[in-house]
Design a protein around this motif. Structure first.
Motif, PDB file in Angstrom:
ATOM      1  N   GLY A 150       0.846  -1.177   0.000  1.00 54.79           N
ATOM      2  CA  GLY A 150       0.000   0.000   0.000  1.00 54.79           C
ATOM      3  C   GLY A 150       0.888   1.236   0.000  1.00 54.79           C
ATOM      4  O   GLY A 150       2.066   1.166   0.349  1.00 54.79           O
ATOM      5  N   VAL A 151       0.330   2.376  -0.417  1.00 57.46           N
ATOM      6  CA  VAL A 151       1.150   3.594  -0.444  1.00 57.46           C
ATOM      7  C   VAL A 151       0.294   4.818  -0.109  1.00 57.46           C
ATOM      8  O   VAL A 151      -0.827   4.964  -0.587  1.00 57.46           O
ATOM      9  N   ILE A 152       0.832   5.639   0.777  1.00 59.90           N
ATOM     10  CA  ILE A 152       0.216   6.918   1.101  1.00 59.90           C
ATOM     11  C   ILE A 152       1.107   7.990   0.497  1.00 59.90           C
ATOM     12  O   ILE A 152       2.285   8.095   0.846  1.00 59.90           O
ATOM     13  N   LEU A 153       0.546   8.738  -0.455  1.00 61.74           N
ATOM     14  CA  LEU A 153       1.306   9.739  -1.196  1.00 61.74           C
ATOM     15  C   LEU A 153       1.051  11.113  -0.607  1.00 61.74           C
ATOM     16  O   LEU A 153      -0.085  11.459  -0.288  1.00 61.74           O
ATOM     17  N   LYS A 154       2.095  11.905  -0.485  1.00 68.07           N
ATOM     18  CA  LYS A 154       1.921  13.297  -0.093  1.00 68.07           C
ATOM     19  C   LYS A 154       2.630  14.150  -1.135  1.00 68.07           C
ATOM     20  O   LYS A 154       3.862  14.160  -1.200  1.00 68.07           O
ATOM     21  N   GLY A 155       1.832  14.791  -1.980  1.00 65.34           N
ATOM     22  CA  GLY A 155       2.398  15.618  -3.037  1.00 65.34           C
ATOM     23  C   GLY A 155       2.557  17.064  -2.588  1.00 65.34           C
ATOM     24  O   GLY A 155       2.055  17.457  -1.534  1.00 65.34           O
ATOM     25  N   GLY A 156       3.270  17.843  -3.370  1.00 61.32           N
ATOM     26  CA  GLY A 156       3.448  19.263  -3.063  1.00 61.32           C
ATOM     27  C   GLY A 156       2.142  20.014  -3.267  1.00 61.32           C
ATOM     28  O   GLY A 156       1.305  19.630  -4.078  1.00 61.32           O
ATOM     29  N   LYS A 157       2.002  21.123  -2.515  1.00 62.08           N
ATOM     30  CA  LYS A 157       0.725  21.851  -2.598  1.00 62.08           C
ATOM     31  C   LYS A 157       0.524  22.482  -3.980  1.00 62.08           C
ATOM     32  O   LYS A 157      -0.602  22.666  -4.414  1.00 62.08           O
ATOM     33  N   GLU A 158       1.626  22.768  -4.694  1.00 60.43           N
ATOM     34  CA  GLU A 158       1.504  23.356  -6.035  1.00 60.43           C
ATOM     35  C   GLU A 158       0.759  22.418  -6.968  1.00 60.43           C
ATOM     36  O   GLU A 158       0.097  22.851  -7.909  1.00 60.43           O
ATOM     37  N   ALA A 159       0.902  21.092  -6.714  1.00 58.30           N
ATOM     38  CA  ALA A 159       0.373  20.092  -7.654  1.00 58.30           C
ATOM     39  C   ALA A 159      -0.919  19.468  -7.153  1.00 58.30           C
ATOM     40  O   ALA A 159      -1.311  18.399  -7.616  1.00 58.30           O
ATOM     41  N   VAL A 160      -1.599  20.148  -6.239  1.00 59.42           N
ATOM     42  CA  VAL A 160      -2.706  19.494  -5.544  1.00 59.42           C
ATOM     43  C   VAL A 160      -3.822  19.027  -6.487  1.00 59.42           C
ATOM     44  O   VAL A 160      -4.310  17.898  -6.371  1.00 59.42           O
ATOM     45  N   ARG A 161      -4.187  19.861  -7.481  1.00 52.77           N
ATOM     46  CA  ARG A 161      -5.264  19.443  -8.399  1.00 52.77           C
ATOM     47  C   ARG A 161      -4.783  18.311  -9.313  1.00 52.77           C
ATOM     48  O   ARG A 161      -5.519  17.360  -9.581  1.00 52.77           O
ATOM     49  N   SER A 162      -3.561  18.422  -9.785  1.00 61.89           N
ATOM     50  CA  SER A 162      -3.001  17.376 -10.664  1.00 61.89           C
ATOM     51  C   SER A 162      -2.965  16.031  -9.939  1.00 61.89           C
ATOM     52  O   SER A 162      -3.392  14.997 -10.480  1.00 61.89           O
ATOM     53  N   CYS A 163      -2.462  16.055  -8.719  1.00 65.48           N
ATOM     54  CA  CYS A 163      -2.338  14.804  -7.962  1.00 65.48           C
ATOM     55  C   CYS A 163      -3.716  14.202  -7.706  1.00 65.48           C
ATOM     56  O   CYS A 163      -3.900  12.979  -7.824  1.00 65.48           O
ATOM     57  N   ALA A 164      -4.682  15.047  -7.354  1.00 64.72           N
ATOM     58  CA  ALA A 164      -6.033  14.539  -7.071  1.00 64.72           C
ATOM     59  C   ALA A 164      -6.624  13.894  -8.323  1.00 64.72           C
ATOM     60  O   ALA A 164      -7.234  12.817  -8.252  1.00 64.72           O
ATOM     61  N   ALA A 165      -6.437  14.526  -9.480  1.00 61.26           N
ATOM     62  CA  ALA A 165      -6.979  13.961 -10.727  1.00 61.26           C
ATOM     63  C   ALA A 165      -6.289  12.638 -11.055  1.00 61.26           C
ATOM     64  O   ALA A 165      -6.938  11.678 -11.507  1.00 61.26           O
ATOM     65  N   LEU A 166      -4.985  12.579 -10.833  1.00 62.93           N
ATOM     66  CA  LEU A 166      -4.246  11.340 -11.112  1.00 62.93           C
ATOM     67  C   LEU A 166      -4.695  10.214 -10.183  1.00 62.93           C
ATOM     68  O   LEU A 166      -4.927   9.081 -10.627  1.00 62.93           O
ATOM     69  N   VAL A 167      -4.816  10.498  -8.898  1.00 63.42           N
ATOM     70  CA  VAL A 167      -5.218   9.457  -7.944  1.00 63.42           C
ATOM     71  C   VAL A 167      -6.654   9.021  -8.221  1.00 63.42           C
ATOM     72  O   VAL A 167      -6.984   7.834  -8.118  1.00 63.42           O
ATOM     73  N   LYS A 168      -7.503   9.969  -8.618  1.00 66.41           N
ATOM     74  CA  LYS A 168      -8.881   9.595  -8.976  1.00 66.41           C
ATOM     75  C   LYS A 168      -8.863   8.586 -10.123  1.00 66.41           C
ATOM     76  O   LYS A 168      -9.582   7.578 -10.106  1.00 66.41           O
ATOM     77  N   ALA A 169      -8.050   8.853 -11.128  1.00 67.78           N
ATOM     78  CA  ALA A 169      -7.962   7.924 -12.269  1.00 67.78           C
ATOM     79  C   ALA A 169      -7.385   6.573 -11.841  1.00 67.78           C
ATOM     80  O   ALA A 169      -7.843   5.513 -12.293  1.00 67.78           O
ATOM     81  N   ILE A 170      -6.400   6.609 -10.955  1.00 67.08           N
ATOM     82  CA  ILE A 170      -5.810   5.356 -10.453  1.00 67.08           C
ATOM     83  C   ILE A 170      -6.862   4.547  -9.694  1.00 67.08           C
ATOM     84  O   ILE A 170      -7.008   3.335  -9.891  1.00 67.08           O
ATOM     85  N   HIS A 171      -7.627   5.228  -8.838  1.00 69.85           N
ATOM     86  CA  HIS A 171      -8.693   4.542  -8.089  1.00 69.85           C
ATOM     87  C   HIS A 171      -9.722   3.936  -9.045  1.00 69.85           C
ATOM     88  O   HIS A 171     -10.178   2.816  -8.853  1.00 69.85           O
ATOM     89  N   GLN A 172     -10.056   4.698 -10.075  1.00 62.14           N
ATOM     90  CA  GLN A 172     -11.034   4.216 -11.058  1.00 62.14           C
ATOM     91  C   GLN A 172     -10.514   2.954 -11.742  1.00 62.14           C
ATOM     92  O   GLN A 172     -11.240   1.985 -11.912  1.00 62.14           O
ATOM     93  N   GLY A 173      -9.236   2.981 -12.112  1.00 56.38           N
ATOM     94  CA  GLY A 173      -8.626   1.795 -12.725  1.00 56.38           C
ATOM     95  C   GLY A 173      -8.662   0.605 -11.771  1.00 56.38           C
ATOM     96  O   GLY A 173      -9.068  -0.502 -12.144  1.00 56.38           O
ATOM     97  N   LEU A 174      -8.265   0.833 -10.515  1.00 52.46           N
ATOM     98  CA  LEU A 174      -8.212  -0.260  -9.542  1.00 52.46           C
ATOM     99  C   LEU A 174      -9.593  -0.817  -9.242  1.00 52.46           C
ATOM    100  O   LEU A 174      -9.734  -2.017  -8.965  1.00 52.46           O
ATOM    101  N   SER A 175     -10.620   0.040  -9.331  1.00 55.48           N
ATOM    102  CA  SER A 175     -11.967  -0.424  -8.970  1.00 55.48           C
ATOM    103  C   SER A 175     -12.463  -1.481  -9.941  1.00 55.48           C
ATOM    104  O   SER A 175     -13.420  -2.192  -9.656  1.00 55.48           O
ATOM    105  N   GLU A 176     -11.809  -1.597 -11.089  1.00 53.08           N
ATOM    106  CA  GLU A 176     -12.193  -2.639 -12.045  1.00 53.08           C
ATOM    107  C   GLU A 176     -11.350  -3.910 -11.866  1.00 53.08           C
ATOM    108  O   GLU A 176     -11.401  -4.807 -12.708  1.00 53.08           O
ATOM    109  N   THR A 177     -10.562  -3.947 -10.797  1.00 50.40           N
ATOM    110  CA  THR A 177      -9.695  -5.121 -10.560  1.00 50.40           C
ATOM    111  C   THR A 177     -10.024  -5.732  -9.203  1.00 50.40           C
ATOM    112  O   THR A 177     -10.939  -5.276  -8.516  1.00 50.40           O
ATOM    113  N   GLU A 178      -9.239  -6.729  -8.825  1.00 47.95           N
ATOM    114  CA  GLU A 178      -9.455  -7.362  -7.515  1.00 47.95           C
ATOM    115  C   GLU A 178      -8.791  -6.580  -6.385  1.00 47.95           C
ATOM    116  O   GLU A 178      -8.869  -6.964  -5.218  1.00 47.95           O
TER     117      GLU A 178
END
Lengths: 436, 436
Positions: A150-178
């Motif tokens: 497992g991994v807990i990511l802490k990104g820089g505040k400058e990239a907060v929207r980018s990181c949130a969009a990326l993690v959302k996409a990652i979660h979406q991808g994972l939700s289709e797996t086991e």
């Protein structure tokens, strides 16, 4: 405890860390195929969500511009279509790497029917703290899932929207797996960094990616093991038996190929017997690459450059500045390096194989090189497929760390009612200790 | 600073640590034959000095007796002729172990003429803090020299004369070899323990040997990496598919063979479906070995024993006491272990191979066993030849640690003027990454 006493600002982080802690053991026992399929699903989801990700990054970039962010930071923050595609290809590449989990390192019969194995297994939960680069989200998440962590990511505040969009996409991808999507979590506020460092109950390894002072801050503020290093003070020693043309070429590469890198050299040590000949050729070549030279007295007898003082020997410039010192012997060069070096990467230029052997044996550093650039100190260049970090600690993992830095091992023993007393005392049965 | 400001009591320790730091690199580059010959010389000197050593120990023992020392401590302190002979034989055994230094772990061509090796090398200087046992001096010194490390020993104050006599004999032995005797140093005062923990400039690894609270004290008071563990809370889980006779035998061995050991069990978990049958056989057998039993409510429905409460699940008794808990499933057993266990050694008794596989995969501990005693968690029993310590940290080295815990590695690369820029950018030359 009454509701008013609950530190509500802490709750989400702890609850989130617990979620990851609970989800990680399930990921840890998945076979390689399942973990690799999850990476492919993530890559597909990132591609499908590319417009949203690029828009979020554009918003981050606009804020950064409005706030007058430095151009270097802006360049790291900026995620264009090509960079995103490259990062997604990187996720697929990780799927194709060898599985670091489940490798049998020792397989040994202790006695008839009593068999021991040492098997690699995931560490558990990683805490990764990085600065502006949003592409780190994709790289780190894929390395974590590949290694069963497992991994807990802490990104820089400058990239907060980018990181949130990326993690959302990652979660979406994972939700289709086991795999439970909560194996990947994102923190966004600065306060959460310090809180994350205190979560030694939930986090097994902290990987800080950032400036030296930041890494040192992390090391000083956590009981969790830290993979990372604060300093990169590397040297190139030009021996009396150096080939001058090779030495000039390697000095230029080691200093200028990427001066901000931790494996770039800060100090050039030159044997007195070759100093004039080498420096009169090397200095103009380095200056032509905009390198500012500073020298000790011996160097300044040869070159008209600024003086280098004691503080230069222990400074990581991370810039186009190079200190030069004349030494009287190989031994003096080794002594200087073992005092001032940060145990990162050290190199000797010489055609004398005995001197090279002495240097390789006696210099205390994660990387010790002969007749090549210090810039090779890198997980990809070492053929690890990926680099998790570079460690300058003395204990392993040391040097560039690939996926093997994200796994540990356990010993299993399978018997049939075997007990220790059988192997103890005056009538002790001997162990067979036979490797299988 | 004036002379009166100098902390004279600190000076000897720092000077001594510097001596060891300076002597260690010379030891580190000696071939195995030289290090092994040094061990033989030490063994011979110990034999020659046996009368003096035994007299020093007799004096320590007399003081201990006069001070009313506990019988357990006295037994550890006492060094008779047989024990000394055994320890000297142990020094010769270490000489016969495989060399941990200079092993090539990776040998890879990065490109034509550019070859990388990962080679094991000594850590540098070890700091070993132990309690009353004077025989530790011989064992630790020989393991340190074998692995090419200097060592600063801090023995217990009870053994001060014994340790001094032993180190004197070791120095005498080394003085007849190529190894500088100052690679082995002895500290004797309690104040020096804390001072040693602050010497992160000179000491690369601390190995504490002592009580749990002492190990925790060491961990909390040093920035130097510590090899050791504070807790040994181990479990035996008797599954519903256990063979009862085997399970009783293994439970007795795991608890009573050496109850003070860290790999002895503290808690017995029993599946509800087998609880009556197993416990009615196991309890009298354990009680016959003087084991005090404590149980949860389910256990006390079956056995007339004292209650076990929450605190029992997280207590290392290190004594003939065993807590018993009934669980409803394999999953409950694993969950209990992953909450209360100290990640040391955990075992399942079952004839069901699926349950065994799940247990081996999901329990998070350095050792996870099936159908055998937890008491096998030991470097000698694992076939490591020697045990440096047992680690319950998550990162390697984990579990019983042999000589490999006293070495690290470095990467060497040998080229012929190779530079990194060749392998970068749009016209980058590919690496060959061919293992040799």
């Amino acid at each position: 405890m009454t509701a008013s006493q609950v530190h509500t600002e802490d709750l989400p982080l702890v609850a989130l860390a617990q979620q990851t802690r609970n989800a990680a053991p399930h990921l840890a026992v998945q076979p390689a195929e399942v973990r690799n399929r999850a990476l492919v699903a993530i890559a597909e989801s990132l591609t499908a969500n590319a417009p949203e990700i690029l828009a979020a990054n554009a918003a981050d970039c606009a804020t950064a511009e409005a706030e007058g962010t430095s151009s270097a930071l802006y360049a790291r923050l900026k995620l264009d279509e090509a960079k995103l595609e490259g990062a997604i290809a990187g996720v697929r590449d990780v799927a194709n790497l060898a599985d670091p989990v489940g490798a049998v390192q020792i397989h040994r019969e202790l006695d008839t029917g009593l068999v021991m194995k040492r098997i690699t297994c995931p560490l558990g939960v990683l805490g990764v703290i990085f600065e502006a680069r949003p592409d780190a989200v994709m790289q780190i998440s894929s390395l974590a899932i590949k290694s069963g962590n497992g991994v807990i990511l802490k990104g820089g505040k400058e990239a907060v929207r980018s990181c949130a969009a990326l993690v959302k996409a990652i979660h979406q991808g994972l939700s289709e797996t086991e795999i439970d999507p909560s194996v990947v979590q994102l923190l966004t506020t600065r306060e959460e960094t310090l809180a994350l460092l205190k979560l030694d109950q939930y986090v097994d390894l902290i990987i800080p990616r950032g400036s030296n002072s930041f890494v040192r801050f992390v090391q000083d503020n956590t009981r969790i093991p830290v993979l990372g290093h604060a300093d990169g003070i590397c040297h190139l020693y030009v021996d009396r038996a150096a080939d001058i043309a090779k030495a000039v070429k390697v000095a230029i590469d080691s200093k200028t190929q990427y001066p901000a890198a931790c494996n770039a050299i800060e100090t050039l040590l030159v044997h007195r017997a070759i100093a004039s000949e080498f420096l009169l050729e090397a200095a103009p070549a380095l200056q032509a690459k905009n390198v500012e030279l500073r020298g000790d007295n011996g160097t300044r007898d040869i070159l008209n450059i600024a003086p280098a003082t004691e503080i230069d020997w222990s400074t990581e410039y991370s810039d186009l500045i190079l200190a030069i010192k004349i030494v009287d012997s190989l031994e003096d060069a080794i002594a200087h390096i073992n005092i001032y070096g940060s145990r990162h990467t050290e190199a000797i230029m010489t055609e004398d194989s005995t001197s090279a052997q002495i240097f390789l044996a006696q210099v205390d550093a994660a990387g010790v090189y002969h007749n090549c650039s210090t810039r090779f100190a890198d997980g990809f260049r070492y053929g690890f497929g990926a680099e998790v970090g570079i460690s300058t600690q003395k204990m392993p993992p040391r040097g560039p760390v690939g996926l093997e830095g994200l796994v540990t091992y356990k010993y299993t023993i399978v018997g049939d009612g075997h007990i220790a007393v059988t192997y103890t005392g005056t009538t002790a049965k001997p162990f067979t200790h036979r490797n299988l």
